[in-house]
Design an enzyme around this catalytic site. Sequence first.
Site: not given
Ligand code: MG
Length: 410
Positions: A10, A106-107
């Site tokens: 993340d 974002d992961e």
């Molecule tokens: Mg994040």
Amino acid sequence: MKSRIIFLADMQSFFASVEKAADPTIRDKPIVVAGDPERRSGVVLAACPLAKAYGVTTAEALWQAQQKCRQLVVVKPRMETYIRVSLQITRIFESFTDLVEPYSIDEQFLDVTGSAALFGDPLTIAEQIRERVRLETGIVCRIGIGENKVLAKMACDNFAKKQSQGVFWLKRSDLAETLWPLPVEKLFGVGSRMKRHFHRIGVYTIGQVAKLSPAVLTRRWGVNGEILWRTAHGLDDSPVSPRTHELQKGIGHHMTLPRDYHTAADIKVILLELCEEVCRRARSKNLMGSVVSVGCRGADFDTATGFWRQMKLFEPTHDAMTLFQAVGHLFERHWRHTPVRSIGVNLSQLIEDDTYQLSLFEDKQRQRALAAAIDGIRARYGNAAVLRAISLLDSGQARERARKIGGHYK
Ligand SMILES: [Mg+2]
């Protein structure tokens, strides 16, 4: 199944971190990425840790954030840049394993089971990955480790993000001490409605869910109830599949036009250019799609003058003219002749293109060979090297865009 090693990586305050990496003058300031700073409208899309220290939170109104922190720096979102950085990070991950699955911008999930011989034990691999992401993008990434995706996800959300080391390995043998004491809403898949239900029946911790009979959960939530019980026990067989995200979301391309377009003829030039780009990308990934959608908006993005419609194609394709025929019809059927400033095409329900129906009526082999040849020329000499003649008309954007931004991102 052989025991696996899965990571969920993340990116910390992703949009805000990208902006800070790009502009050293804001590196030590509290910043948020948010809608429209001039009009003080919009919501906070991302806040850096310095801003969060003032109590600023993601998804709150910008004016509220500004009240909490007077010196807050507000940066406009640059989605294309974030997508580019996200892909750059995917490339870094792919140098450690070929099994990388973007979960959100974002992961990303990584299956590093087969990487040990080359890169070391899981904690060593995690540190190498974090170091490379930090050096190459300036972004801090946190990594949850587990023997499957749900454990990796919960390791990241509940532990890695909360601890300064930024890495946590959630082992199934330790769940009673690690995961089970946590409140029930920390169980992956439990939303606010489920949480209220659990509280009503006296269930407050993940451990209590684990101890319920699966039948009780199934009666209430069907198959999701069973998944919940399995999640509480750290069970999950789903593979890290590099394609699932893309296959579900489809391949889309979108353009904001330099002026309002008013005539069907002008708009169709753009639609063809969009179909060309979407199909070029589909072919480069060896994918075909069987659902197409098209949409447009007017210049005033606040009032809803536009539409987004989709249709199922007769059969999967990645041929621009085939796609364009469908898109053209679809557009004409729904367009109310309002001015168009922004327009997009998306191809979804993607499948691998190694199986296709030979049609008696079209020479598909030749179409494919032609498309492959054009793709090759464009890859070598740029997108403007081969254009349809129609793109040379005034309304065409392909030539100008290819020259200005050399691809699809600003
Ligand atoms: Mg994040």
